[in-house]
Design a protein around this motif. Structure first.
Motif, PDB file in Angstrom:
ATOM      1  N   ASN A  97      37.455  60.335  26.161  1.00  0.00           N
ATOM      2  CA  ASN A  97      38.216  59.353  25.395  1.00  0.00           C
ATOM      3  C   ASN A  97      37.359  58.632  24.348  1.00  0.00           C
ATOM      4  N   VAL A  98      36.421  59.350  23.753  1.00  0.00           N
ATOM      5  CA  VAL A  98      35.586  58.808  22.686  1.00  0.00           C
ATOM      6  C   VAL A  98      36.018  59.482  21.379  1.00  0.00           C
ATOM      7  N   ASN A  99      36.231  58.678  20.347  1.00  0.00           N
ATOM      8  CA  ASN A  99      36.611  59.206  19.040  1.00  0.00           C
ATOM      9  C   ASN A  99      35.402  59.761  18.318  1.00  0.00           C
ATOM     10  N   GLU A 100      35.573  60.915  17.651  1.00  0.00           N
ATOM     11  CA  GLU A 100      34.516  61.475  16.810  1.00  0.00           C
ATOM     12  C   GLU A 100      34.942  61.340  15.357  1.00  0.00           C
ATOM     13  N   TRP A 101      34.020  60.810  14.538  1.00  0.00           N
ATOM     14  CA  TRP A 101      34.316  60.550  13.128  1.00  0.00           C
ATOM     15  C   TRP A 101      33.364  61.347  12.234  1.00  0.00           C
ATOM     16  N   PRO A 102      33.873  61.871  11.140  1.00  0.00           N
ATOM     17  CA  PRO A 102      33.007  62.621  10.198  1.00  0.00           C
ATOM     18  C   PRO A 102      32.046  61.697   9.469  1.00  0.00           C
ATOM     19  N   ASN A 151      25.471  51.697  11.979  1.00  0.00           N
ATOM     20  CA  ASN A 151      25.620  51.678  10.522  1.00  0.00           C
ATOM     21  C   ASN A 151      26.785  52.533  10.058  1.00  0.00           C
ATOM     22  N   ALA A 152      26.944  53.725  10.636  1.00  0.00           N
ATOM     23  CA  ALA A 152      28.051  54.601  10.257  1.00  0.00           C
ATOM     24  C   ALA A 152      29.397  54.000  10.652  1.00  0.00           C
ATOM     25  N   VAL A 160      30.550  45.384  16.623  1.00  0.00           N
ATOM     26  CA  VAL A 160      30.172  46.790  16.725  1.00  0.00           C
ATOM     27  C   VAL A 160      28.834  46.796  17.447  1.00  0.00           C
ATOM     28  N   VAL A 161      28.787  47.498  18.576  1.00  0.00           N
ATOM     29  CA  VAL A 161      27.628  47.447  19.468  1.00  0.00           C
ATOM     30  C   VAL A 161      27.173  48.853  19.840  1.00  0.00           C
ATOM     31  N   ASN A 162      25.973  48.961  20.371  1.00  0.00           N
ATOM     32  CA  ASN A 162      25.484  50.214  20.933  1.00  0.00           C
ATOM     33  C   ASN A 162      26.314  50.561  22.164  1.00  0.00           C
ATOM     34  N   PRO A 163      26.274  51.821  22.638  1.00  0.00           N
ATOM     35  CA  PRO A 163      27.047  52.185  23.823  1.00  0.00           C
ATOM     36  C   PRO A 163      26.799  51.221  24.986  1.00  0.00           C
ATOM     37  N   GLN A 164      27.885  50.784  25.611  1.00  0.00           N
ATOM     38  CA  GLN A 164      27.840  49.833  26.718  1.00  0.00           C
ATOM     39  C   GLN A 164      28.272  50.461  28.033  1.00  0.00           C
ATOM     40  N   ARG A 165      29.270  51.320  27.980  1.00  0.00           N
ATOM     41  CA  ARG A 165      29.799  51.933  29.190  1.00  0.00           C
ATOM     42  C   ARG A 165      28.995  53.189  29.515  1.00  0.00           C
ATOM     43  N   THR A 166      28.715  53.391  30.790  1.00  0.00           N
ATOM     44  CA  THR A 166      27.799  54.445  31.215  1.00  0.00           C
ATOM     45  C   THR A 166      28.298  55.853  30.899  1.00  0.00           C
ATOM     46  N   MET A 206      28.316  62.887  11.577  1.00  0.00           N
ATOM     47  CA  MET A 206      29.314  62.720  12.629  1.00  0.00           C
ATOM     48  C   MET A 206      28.802  61.656  13.593  1.00  0.00           C
ATOM     49  N   HIS A 207      29.694  60.718  13.948  1.00  0.00           N
ATOM     50  CA  HIS A 207      29.338  59.721  14.958  1.00  0.00           C
ATOM     51  C   HIS A 207      30.547  59.470  15.843  1.00  0.00           C
ATOM     52  N   LYS A 208      30.322  58.766  16.938  1.00  0.00           N
ATOM     53  CA  LYS A 208      31.369  58.496  17.922  1.00  0.00           C
ATOM     54  C   LYS A 208      31.549  56.990  18.099  1.00  0.00           C
ATOM     55  N   SER A 209      32.771  56.597  18.513  1.00  0.00           N
ATOM     56  CA  SER A 209      33.025  55.190  18.847  1.00  0.00           C
ATOM     57  C   SER A 209      34.267  55.090  19.721  1.00  0.00           C
ATOM     58  N   ARG A 210      34.388  53.942  20.401  1.00  0.00           N
ATOM     59  CA  ARG A 210      35.580  53.628  21.191  1.00  0.00           C
ATOM     60  C   ARG A 210      35.531  52.152  21.587  1.00  0.00           C
ATOM     61  N   LEU A 211      36.642  51.669  22.103  1.00  0.00           N
ATOM     62  CA  LEU A 211      36.703  50.312  22.632  1.00  0.00           C
ATOM     63  C   LEU A 211      35.769  50.223  23.827  1.00  0.00           C
ATOM     64  N   ALA A 212      34.844  49.270  23.788  1.00  0.00           N
ATOM     65  CA  ALA A 212      33.903  49.094  24.895  1.00  0.00           C
ATOM     66  C   ALA A 212      34.335  47.978  25.821  1.00  0.00           C
ATOM     67  N   ALA A 213      34.745  46.844  25.232  1.00  0.00           N
ATOM     68  CA  ALA A 213      34.969  45.665  26.065  1.00  0.00           C
ATOM     69  C   ALA A 213      35.896  44.668  25.410  1.00  0.00           C
ATOM     70  N   LEU A 214      36.531  43.880  26.253  1.00  0.00           N
ATOM     71  CA  LEU A 214      37.202  42.646  25.861  1.00  0.00           C
ATOM     72  C   LEU A 214      36.239  41.536  26.245  1.00  0.00           C
ATOM     73  N   VAL A 215      35.907  40.674  25.308  1.00  0.00           N
ATOM     74  CA  VAL A 215      34.926  39.617  25.549  1.00  0.00           C
ATOM     75  C   VAL A 215      35.631  38.272  25.537  1.00  0.00           C
ATOM     76  N   ILE A 216      35.528  37.553  26.651  1.00  0.00           N
ATOM     77  CA  ILE A 216      36.139  36.231  26.772  1.00  0.00           C
ATOM     78  C   ILE A 216      35.080  35.205  26.382  1.00  0.00           C
ATOM     79  N   ASP A 217      35.164  34.730  25.132  1.00  0.00           N
ATOM     80  CA  ASP A 217      34.250  33.697  24.635  1.00  0.00           C
ATOM     81  C   ASP A 217      34.701  32.361  25.205  1.00  0.00           C
TER      82      ASP A 217
END
Length: 128
Positions: free
Chosen positions: A123-128, A77-78, A110-116, A1-12
């Motif tokens: 509002n974080v998604n949990e995935w199997p 990786n997951a 895909v990055v490590n957690p950014q938001r504190t 099980m891992h978690k993910s969510r939108l962290a940021a909009l990046v203006i390149d």
């Protein structure tokens, strides 16, 4: 099980001086720009957003200017494997993040957690 969510909009921003981008986006969006205090201050900054909103990052780049998304996760990786099953492909791997291409051709990272609040947020998604 891992978690993910939108962290940021990046203006390149393909600019000689990141301050040009910082000043424009700060004034355009009415959000205070905070330059990095680290060695990266000539390459990275962010706009101050509320804690419950994705970050808005400004980054000096060598490629054409564009906007991309960062997805934060507690298991890179997951999350990459999950997104590959959805049709994304890895474009490039770095020690701390992975650049991917969506089936639509859009780049994202895909990055490590950014938001504190990542570990405590509802509002974080949990995935199997």
């Amino acid at each position: 099980m891992h978690k993910s969510r939108l962290a940021a909009l990046v203006i390149d921003s393909q600019v000689d001086d990141i301050e040009v981008a910082n000043q424009f986006w700060e004034n355009a969006l009415g959000l205070m720009c905070i330059s990095s205090t680290e060695d990266w201050s000539n390459k990275y900054a962010h706009l101050e957003t509320c804690n419950n909103q994705p970050q808005v990052l400004i980054q000096k780049v060598n490629h054409e200017s564009r906007v991309h998304l960062d997805i934060e996760t507690d298991d890179i990786n997951a999350e990459v494997a999950r997104l590959e099953k959805l049709g994304a492909v890895v474009a490039e791997k770095f020690p701390r993040w992975v650049v991917m291409l969506a089936p639509t051709g859009h780049r994202f990272c895909v990055v490590n957690p950014q938001r504190t609040d990542f570990t405590t947020a509802e509002n974080v998604n949990e995935w199997p």
